[in-house]
Design a protein around this motif. Structure first.
Motif, short mmCIF file in Angstrom:
data_model
loop_
_atom_site.label_atom_id
_atom_site.label_comp_id
_atom_site.label_asym_id
_atom_site.label_seq_id
_atom_site.Cartn_x
_atom_site.Cartn_y
_atom_site.Cartn_z
N ALA A 11 35.05 46.17 36.54
CA ALA A 11 35.15 47.32 37.45
C ALA A 11 34.63 46.95 38.83
CB ALA A 11 34.37 48.50 36.89
N SER A 12 35.22 47.55 39.85
CA SER A 12 34.79 47.28 41.22
C SER A 12 33.53 48.05 41.58
CB SER A 12 35.91 47.65 42.20
OG SER A 12 36.23 49.03 42.09
N TYR A 31 45.01 47.29 39.60
CA TYR A 31 43.76 46.93 40.27
C TYR A 31 42.71 48.03 40.20
CZ TYR A 31 45.52 42.57 42.24
OH TYR A 31 45.99 41.29 42.39
N GLY A 32 43.05 49.16 39.55
CA GLY A 32 42.06 50.23 39.39
C GLY A 32 41.57 50.74 40.73
N GLY A 57 31.58 50.92 27.49
CA GLY A 57 30.81 49.71 27.26
C GLY A 57 31.43 48.45 27.81
N VAL A 58 32.76 48.48 27.98
CA VAL A 58 33.45 47.29 28.47
C VAL A 58 33.04 46.94 29.90
CG1 VAL A 58 35.48 48.49 29.42
CG2 VAL A 58 35.73 46.17 28.49
N CYS A 59 32.37 47.84 30.58
CA CYS A 59 31.91 47.55 31.95
C CYS A 59 31.00 46.33 32.00
CB CYS A 59 31.19 48.76 32.53
SG CYS A 59 32.30 50.06 33.10
N LYS A 102 39.98 41.20 34.22
CA LYS A 102 40.31 42.46 33.54
C LYS A 102 41.43 42.23 32.53
CE LYS A 102 41.87 47.19 34.73
NZ LYS A 102 42.17 48.09 35.85
N LYS A 103 42.46 41.52 32.92
CA LYS A 103 43.58 41.24 32.01
C LYS A 103 43.12 40.39 30.83
CE LYS A 103 46.51 39.76 35.21
NZ LYS A 103 47.79 39.29 35.80
#
Length: 360
Positions: free
Chosen positions: A76-77, A200-201, A69-71, A212-213
């Protein structure tokens, strides 16, 4: 009753058969210890299975797939639909892990534990809890009961696969946003600095990386996980994919199966399993060093040495087929190599050559 009730029944490695395995390895026609970690792998396998001679001819990489759900926070890229797309692609055999697994002769088993969308494919195991976790930046990812259910799914799957004759398992995951959940879990469990745990995923911009951080900091502050309670940390900040992997590591220890740990997300799940029962680590083989930030923190606490370092960071369980090959090489050594006596080597006349590994 949850499988967590069986954690206290996990037994350590069989030290006696390990002693015998080491004795055989020391008597093979080579300098003692000269095959290094291959010998240690063979000894560890013996301790896991209770047998000196092992064959790993039936093997599988299990990929736990779930959305996060955090998307919705834009961390996210890739768009979230990629979780659904790649999960279905596992059944087509065209992803990175599928290609590597086919090369190694290993099966790929994809499991839907929380993909957002309906997957109607006989090739995908349906164990869906719900369509993705909740947004950790706004509250708990899942309930405690859902976390335990996901753990049970992974635990039970190990038993099912062992009953089908599998000898070794690898662990993978698919879920857009799961480096965010993994980093949050790692920080909450270890109190490490955010810059040590967040990477950086799959290819974030600098702006996305900074966001993101910030999202991870906010998620930890809002949820206030108790680092001394792994289940509390998991259900507040984790994903269904990670929780199911935790169950696989615990199940492998309970059912005494060797299990290969993939990269960053997988190693964070392994760390949670270790926190629940430290004996779980004895059944793990880390496949490779991940390029993702935070990997070394988790692997150092586990005190395990990755088999390979190939600058990999794909996920999916892609390191596992490569590790299978090396682990099988270890079994070939102890199973097939001749002893000094069998090779008719007169050790007494070559003491300077067949020296103890302590001399190296």
């Amino acid at each position: 009753m949850s499988n967590l009730f069986f954690l206290n029944e996990i037994k350590p490695l069989d030290k006696e058969i390990m002693r015998k395995a080491k004795e055989r390895l020391d008597n093979l026609a080579k300098p003692i210890g000269s095959l290094g970690n291959l010998e240690q792998m063979a000894i560890k396998l013996s301790g896991i299975t209770g047998q000196m001679y092992n064959k790993l001819e039936k093997k599988a990489v299990v990929i736990m797939c779930s959305d996060n759900g955090v998307c919705e926070e834009g961390i996210a890229s890739a768009p979230q639909i990629v979780t659904y797309t790649q999960t279905t692609n596992f059944s087509r055999g065209i992803t990175g892990v599928c290609v590597l697994a086919k090369h190694e002769g290993a099966d790929v088993i994809a499991v839907d534990v929380g993909v957002k969308g309906i997957i109607d494919s006989p090739s995908i195991l349906s164990r869906k809890i719900r369509m993705g976790t909740s947004n950790i930046a706004k509250g708990e990812a899942m309930t405690k009961e859902e976390a335990i259910k996901a753990i049970d799914i992974g635990f039970d799957l190990v038993r099912e696969l062992k009953d089908k004759g599998y000898k070794i398992l690898g662990t993978g995951e698919m879920g857009i946003g799961n480096t965010t959940t993994s980093s949050a879990l790692l920080i909450a469990l270890t109190d490490c600095e955010i810059d040590e745990a967040v990477g950086y995923g799959a290819g974030l911009t600098l702006e996305q990386f900074n966001k993101k951080k910030e999202v991870i900091k906010r998620s930890i502050a809002i949820n206030k996980p108790d680092k001394n309670d792994p289940i509390d940390v998991l259900h507040k900040l984790g994903g269904f994919d990670i929780a199911a992997l935790v169950g696989m590591y615990l199940g492998a220890a309970y059912y005494r199966m060797p299990i290969v740990v993939d990269g960053f997300i997988s190693v964070v799940a392994a760390l949670i399993a270790y926190r629940l029962n430290s004996l779980a680590r004895e059944f793990m083989f880390p496949s490779h060093v991940s390029k993702e930030n935070g990997y070394n923190i988790a692997i150092d606490e586990l005190n395990l040495r990755p088999i390979l370092n190939l600058d990999m960071r794909l996920g999916e369980g892609s390191g596992c087929p490569l590790a299978f090959n090396i682990i099988e090489a270890a079994t070939a050594v102890i199973n097939n190599m001749a002893t000094f006596e069998e090779a008719k080597v007169d050790v007494e006349n070559y003491k300077d050559f067949w020296r103890n590994d302590e001399d190296f």
